[in-house]
Design an enzyme around this catalytic site. Sequence first.
Site, short mmCIF file in Angstrom:
data_model
loop_
_atom_site.label_atom_id
_atom_site.label_comp_id
_atom_site.label_asym_id
_atom_site.label_seq_id
_atom_site.Cartn_x
_atom_site.Cartn_y
_atom_site.Cartn_z
N HIS A 38 0.85 -1.20 0.00
CA HIS A 38 0.00 0.00 0.00
C HIS A 38 0.87 1.24 0.00
O HIS A 38 2.10 1.15 0.16
CB HIS A 38 -0.98 -0.03 1.18
N ASP A 87 5.95 4.31 4.84
CA ASP A 87 6.87 3.35 5.47
C ASP A 87 6.90 2.01 4.72
O ASP A 87 7.65 1.12 5.08
CB ASP A 87 6.53 3.15 6.95
N HIS A 88 6.10 1.90 3.66
CA HIS A 88 6.10 0.68 2.85
C HIS A 88 6.64 0.87 1.44
O HIS A 88 6.80 -0.10 0.70
CB HIS A 88 4.69 0.08 2.80
N HIS A 108 -7.18 -1.93 5.77
CA HIS A 108 -6.36 -0.85 6.32
C HIS A 108 -7.02 0.49 5.99
O HIS A 108 -8.09 0.52 5.39
CB HIS A 108 -4.93 -0.95 5.76
N ASP A 167 -0.25 -3.86 5.97
CA ASP A 167 -0.81 -3.57 7.27
C ASP A 167 -2.29 -3.96 7.24
O ASP A 167 -2.97 -3.79 6.24
CB ASP A 167 -0.72 -2.08 7.57
N HIS A 192 6.37 -5.08 12.13
CA HIS A 192 5.71 -3.78 12.00
C HIS A 192 5.40 -3.20 13.37
O HIS A 192 4.32 -2.66 13.63
CB HIS A 192 4.43 -3.89 11.16
#
Lengths: 301, 301
Positions: free
Chosen positions: A60, A64-65, A140, A210, A268
């Site tokens: 996504h 942070d991804h 999410h 997530d 995570h």
Amino acid sequence: LKVTILGAGSATPSLLRNPSAQLLTDDHESYLIDCGEGTQFQLLKLKAKTSRIKNIFITHLHGDHFFGLIGLISSFNLAHRTEPLTIFGPKGLDEIITLQLKYASTFLHFKLTFVEVNVKNNYNLIDNERITVSTIPLDHRIPCCGFLFSEKPKLRNLIKEKLPTSISINEMRLLKEGKNVFDIDNSIKYNFKTLTIEPSPAKKYAYCSDTAFLPKIVEIIDGSDALYHEATFTNELLDRANFTHHSTAAQAGEIAKLANVKKLLIGHFSSRYLDLDVNLKEAKSVFNNTEIAIEGGTYLI
Amino acid sequence: LKVTILGAGSATPSLLRNPSAQLLTDDHESYLIDCGEGTQFQLLKLKAKTSRIKNIFITHLHGDHFFGLIGLISSFNLAHRTEPLTIFGPKGLDEIITLQLKYASTFLHFKLTFVEVNVKNNYNLIDNERITVSTIPLDHRIPCCGFLFSEKPKLRNLIKEKLPTSISINEMRLLKEGKNVFDIDNSIKYNFKTLTIEPSPAKKYAYCSDTAFLPKIVEIIDGSDALYHEATFTNELLDRANFTHHSTAAQAGEIAKLANVKKLLIGHFSSRYLDLDVNLKEAKSVFNNTEIAIEGGTYLI
């Protein structure tokens, strides 16, 4: 099949953990899953063979991804990469990367292909003779899916020292498929049982990050050899987990138990957790075979 | 005025050096200049007070100078920043950042303003009572400019223990401006020479990266107290420097000499240089007061 953790932190930056990224490796290639800021430096540090990375999967568009993706692509280009690269990710990723390449006047020396993932459906992104990679729709705050890597049953391994030099490629192929080779008179010429051994079993790895606690993914990831599930919080912060569409360590354990997986890796982690003993203990209280995803660590699946 | 080096590497990633970023700090605020990937982690490591950063300056849109910006902005937001932030950078930066915030559904809690810099002209971006920040047009492969930070002459410092308690704010202001305060009968009531001391001198800092050797910048940066000039290569690779629109250490020294600066800091080193002795020696052979920009190091200006 093995997975190396490049980052197991969550969005708030921390000196203890890098943002999400991991490298799944089989005999043929490496799959990069998520690519938080600094991933290229983690790959460098771990001396990963980046030419083996042919496919990258982005869950996504929270930074942070994927904030490390443009840097990785740029560095591949500086290193004169020529191997094609395919990136699977949600709508928008292509636009973001292409815009940045444009303003940098970067002309790529390798073929870059974006595949826009429909994160709402469970379907195959890759399906070849070795592996299928499919989506795991997650819950999410923005469109997000996990990925399931399922190896195909492997061919038997030839015992090279037992093979006659006169054997043909076609005959070897039959043996590897577990079939005997017959002579013209129908007698067994080569017996696969004596000339081959069992292959290593086909493995299944699920990456779920997530996501809020989402029991309906269980049918997709059922029986996985290893499940990486986000565990941003502990149950003390269940409200916060619900509000932010994340999971607690206990919830990750619950999913592992329901899906009857063989091993659970949790990651995570919120930057508030310095020591992860509580997180591990909480997940283990629900699903015993749990491990903390430690950065730099490699886990056999 | 002091500058802390957060990154002094060039585009090809290296475990020795981070990509470009530095923090210039005066008594009132900190100015972030360039923001390569990982800058937010460098700031964290050095325990920098990021709330003091009100203005960020991006030289150009090669990734090693700005790929860390979106991560920094996102993290400011996660940390509940409320102070407004202004970003000065070339055309395209606003579009790149805004697109990523959109796909992440990020709603900023602070006011973010982009100022598109015309990198071809030398003009003031900021001009207040304390400082002017102006552009230094550079010669690189894509639009690029450096930045000159010029402090305004400062007010004299009051000697607090000598001040009568009856003195007014207006009278103190006059003394700080180097003016005497007169009584009604025109006699000197307060003498600025006895009640104040000389302020620290106004300093000038020039940041020039990335650029080919460009002597015409000398008139802009003339007499700077410190000059940071890129020195990607040594003279052995002069052809490569010319081809890629970068400078050698000797050329950086030449600019420092021509501009009659007090100190030269060299940086933006190619990852091929493990040891920087040769680079320093080469620059020093032209301009003796040269230092290597060492990451984590703070240099008084």
